[in-house]
Design an enzyme around this catalytic site. Structure first.
Site, PDB file in Angstrom:
ATOM      1  N   SER A 195       3.953  12.046   7.398  1.00 22.27           N
ATOM      2  CA  SER A 195       5.291  11.456   7.483  1.00 22.27           C
ATOM      3  C   SER A 195       6.245  12.551   7.926  1.00 22.27           C
ATOM      4  CB  SER A 195       5.710  10.957   6.095  1.00 22.27           C
ATOM      5  OG  SER A 195       7.097  10.687   6.046  1.00 22.27           O
ATOM      6  N   TYR A 208       6.874  11.509  -3.183  1.00 21.20           N
ATOM      7  CA  TYR A 208       6.263  11.215  -1.873  1.00 21.20           C
ATOM      8  C   TYR A 208       6.147  12.488  -1.046  1.00 21.20           C
ATOM      9  CZ  TYR A 208       5.629   8.603   2.552  1.00 21.20           C
ATOM     10  OH  TYR A 208       5.160   8.090   3.746  1.00 21.20           O
TER      11      TYR A 208
HETATM   12  N1  LIG Z   1       6.537   2.789   6.984  1.00 19.13           N
HETATM   13  C1  LIG Z   1       7.063   3.993   7.163  1.00 19.13           C
HETATM   14  O1  LIG Z   1       8.269   4.122   7.415  1.00 19.13           O
HETATM   15  C2  LIG Z   1       6.219   5.219   7.057  1.00 19.13           C
HETATM   16  C3  LIG Z   1       6.772   6.421   7.456  1.00 19.13           C
HETATM   17  C4  LIG Z   1       6.005   7.571   7.376  1.00 19.13           C
HETATM   18  C5  LIG Z   1       4.708   7.508   6.926  1.00 19.13           C
HETATM   19  N2  LIG Z   1       4.181   6.319   6.532  1.00 19.13           N
HETATM   20  C6  LIG Z   1       2.804   6.320   6.064  1.00 19.13           C
HETATM   21  O2  LIG Z   1       2.074   5.380   6.796  1.00 19.13           O
HETATM   22  C7  LIG Z   1       0.949   4.953   6.035  1.00 19.13           C
HETATM   23  C8  LIG Z   1       0.866   3.432   6.081  1.00 19.13           C
HETATM   24  O3  LIG Z   1       1.997   2.909   5.416  1.00 19.13           O
HETATM   25  P1  LIG Z   1       2.751   1.587   5.868  1.00 19.13           P
HETATM   26  O4  LIG Z   1       4.148   1.947   6.125  1.00 19.13           O
HETATM   27  O5  LIG Z   1       1.972   0.861   6.880  1.00 19.13           O
HETATM   28  O6  LIG Z   1       2.801   0.796   4.470  1.00 19.13           O
HETATM   29  P2  LIG Z   1       1.936  -0.420   3.939  1.00 19.13           P
HETATM   30  O7  LIG Z   1       2.190  -1.615   4.772  1.00 19.13           O
HETATM   31  O8  LIG Z   1       2.246  -0.519   2.481  1.00 19.13           O
HETATM   32  O9  LIG Z   1       0.446   0.079   4.180  1.00 19.13           O
HETATM   33  C9  LIG Z   1      -0.213   0.937   3.299  1.00 19.13           C
HETATM   34  C10 LIG Z   1      -1.559   0.340   3.014  1.00 19.13           C
HETATM   35  O10 LIG Z   1      -2.276   1.207   2.125  1.00 19.13           O
HETATM   36  C11 LIG Z   1      -2.903   0.350   1.177  1.00 19.13           C
HETATM   37  N3  LIG Z   1      -3.223   1.082  -0.044  1.00 19.13           N
HETATM   38  C12 LIG Z   1      -2.422   1.374  -1.092  1.00 19.13           C
HETATM   39  N4  LIG Z   1      -3.118   2.021  -2.041  1.00 19.13           N
HETATM   40  C13 LIG Z   1      -4.384   2.137  -1.582  1.00 19.13           C
HETATM   41  C14 LIG Z   1      -5.575   2.682  -2.107  1.00 19.13           C
HETATM   42  N5  LIG Z   1      -5.616   3.230  -3.333  1.00 19.13           N
HETATM   43  N6  LIG Z   1      -6.699   2.628  -1.346  1.00 19.13           N
HETATM   44  C15 LIG Z   1      -6.683   2.068  -0.124  1.00 19.13           C
HETATM   45  N7  LIG Z   1      -5.597   1.496   0.408  1.00 19.13           N
HETATM   46  C16 LIG Z   1      -4.464   1.549  -0.303  1.00 19.13           C
HETATM   47  C17 LIG Z   1      -1.950  -0.772   0.952  1.00 19.13           C
HETATM   48  O11 LIG Z   1      -2.619  -1.879   0.401  1.00 19.13           O
HETATM   49  P3  LIG Z   1      -1.779  -3.065  -0.294  1.00 19.13           P
HETATM   50  O12 LIG Z   1      -0.863  -3.609   0.752  1.00 19.13           O
HETATM   51  O13 LIG Z   1      -2.824  -4.029  -0.693  1.00 19.13           O
HETATM   52  O14 LIG Z   1      -1.062  -2.432  -1.424  1.00 19.13           O
HETATM   53  C18 LIG Z   1      -1.452  -1.025   2.359  1.00 19.13           C
HETATM   54  O15 LIG Z   1      -2.284  -1.897   3.049  1.00 19.13           O
HETATM   55  C19 LIG Z   1       1.144   5.534   4.644  1.00 19.13           C
HETATM   56  O16 LIG Z   1       0.364   6.679   4.499  1.00 19.13           O
HETATM   57  C20 LIG Z   1       2.609   5.901   4.624  1.00 19.13           C
HETATM   58  O17 LIG Z   1       2.896   6.947   3.730  1.00 19.13           O
HETATM   59  C21 LIG Z   1       4.910   5.176   6.587  1.00 19.13           C
END
Ligand SMILES: NC(=O)c1ccc[n+]([C@@H]2O[C@H](COP(=O)([O-])OP(=O)(O)OC[C@H]3O[C@@H](n4cnc5c(N)ncnc54)[C@H](OP(=O)(O)O)[C@@H]3O)[C@@H](O)[C@H]2O)c1
Length: 343
Positions: A195, A208
């Protein structure tokens, strides 16, 4: 080195107004100019791409929603054999069901909680047994699964720090270690989703930030170690795409806030007061509503890391405000960047 890192994007500046704020209250001020032709850092060329067709296998964690869900479909459309790790596949989650509904031999969902060693090992076996020749290994691992939370250091319980680290940091380490023997055999790729908050810290985001800083350190160490073995390790550092994924929801923020307030030590509750606490929760709600709604730059960055003959070490799919803030916070003395963005 500083010049080299700044020169690529900055060489494309002058032209249009750029605004900035301290990020917490949402107000913005004009800072400098950039050209209409300024290519977002997440947009890359695809020259010298490796050929994904030929059953190059990639496993993506966290495919129930967000980046992971879109990426699984995108990599499948590009010809990869995709293993989509889903946290809630066994519980019949909608994300896993939708991926399964594509009914493709090249897109297979796998039950995968990255916190559970037995599920990670089982996923390795599923992939290994699906490969035509396991001795040739698998091409890629994308460590995408993640969770997030917010709250000042004094508002955050040790339990919360550990929960977030268990998924974001130790989940990444655990999954990588288990898949490396297969990745090494193919001289493949590890792509870790960090991130912008893995490069610069932010108030009220310590649970985080520390996990994403850890992912960055882990990725660097792994990149150094894997270089002689032909495995490439890349980090993708998305900006704010919260409005486009399920990382937070309005209800989620309120639930976290209510639990946090209920569990605060009396002295903290009294010293900070409910008004201050509520203002911080409101600032978080504003932040979550302000991000990009198009995840294409993130998906393209990850795809580039998996397909380019010479992928980048770090990708920065983020808007101009966050890109500039990250450069200033990582390259200028803290005394200056703190004054600009934090104080
Ligand atoms: N969105 C942003 O602005 C942003 C910015 C920077 C970095 N990121 C990073 O991008 C990545 C994806 O996030 P996202 O934004 O796409 O959010 P998201 O839609 O919540 O996706 C994260 C996924 O990880 C799953 N997850 C949670 N705990 C887990 C576990 N113990 N084992 C396996 N899977 C698990 C969640 O499952 P459930 O949905 O079933 O809980 C969800 O499908 C993350 O690493 C996040 O930190 C996101």
């Amino acid at each position: 080195m500083l010049t080299a890192r700044l020169s690529r994007p900055l060489s494309k500046l002058p032209g249009k107004t750029l605004s900035f704020s301290n990020g917490e209250n949402g107000t913005r001020r004009t800072l400098l100019f950039y050209p209409a032709s300024f290519v977002p850092v997440g947009r890359r060329t695809y020259a010298d791409a490796v050929n994904p067709v030929g059953s190059k296998a990639v496993l993506v964690t966290g495919c129930d929603s967000g980046f992971g869900f879109s990426l699984a479909k995108h990599l499948h459309s590009k010809g990869f054999l995709v293993f989509a790790g889903c946290l809630l596949k066994d519980k019949g989650d909608a994300g896993a069901k939708e991926l399964d509904s594509l009914k493709s031999d090249r897109l297979r969902t796998v039950q995968l909680n990255v916190c559970k060693s037995e599920e990670v090992e089982k996923a390795v076996e599923v992939v290994r047994s699906s490969l035509e020749d396991p001795e040739k290994g698998m091409w890629g691992l994308v460590n995408n699964a993640g969770i997030s939370t917010f709250g000042e250091v004094e508002f955050t319980s040790m339990e919360t720090y550990k929960q977030v680290a268990e998924v974001n940091l130790w989940g990444t380490v655990r999954t990588t270690k288990s898949f490396l023997p297969l990745i090494r055999r193919a001289k493949g790729r590890v792509v870790n989703i960090s991130s912008m908050l893995g490069r610069m810290a932010n108030p009220a985001r310590s649970p985080y930030c520390i996990t994403k800083f850890g992912v960055e350190a882990f990725s660097d160490c792994l990149r150094y170690e894997m270089h002689p073995l032909g495995v490439k390790v890349c980090v993708v550092e998305p900006g704010n795409f919260i409005a486009a994924t399920s990382l937070y929801s309005a209800e989620g923020i309120q639930a976290i806030a209510n639990k946090m307030w209920d569990e605060l030590p009396e002295v903290v509750r009294k010293d900070y007061g409910k008004k201050y606490f509520d203002e911080k929760v409101a600032a978080m709600e504003t932040y979550c509503n302000s991000g990009s709604t198009d995840t294409t730059p993130v998906i393209n960055a990850i795809t580039h890391a998996l397909t380019a003959a010479n992928p980048y070490t770090r990708y920065h799919p983020m808007d101009y405000y966050w890109w500039l803030r990250m450069q200033i916070m990582t390259h200028l003395p803290g005394a200056i960047s703190d004054r600009i963005y934090i104080h």
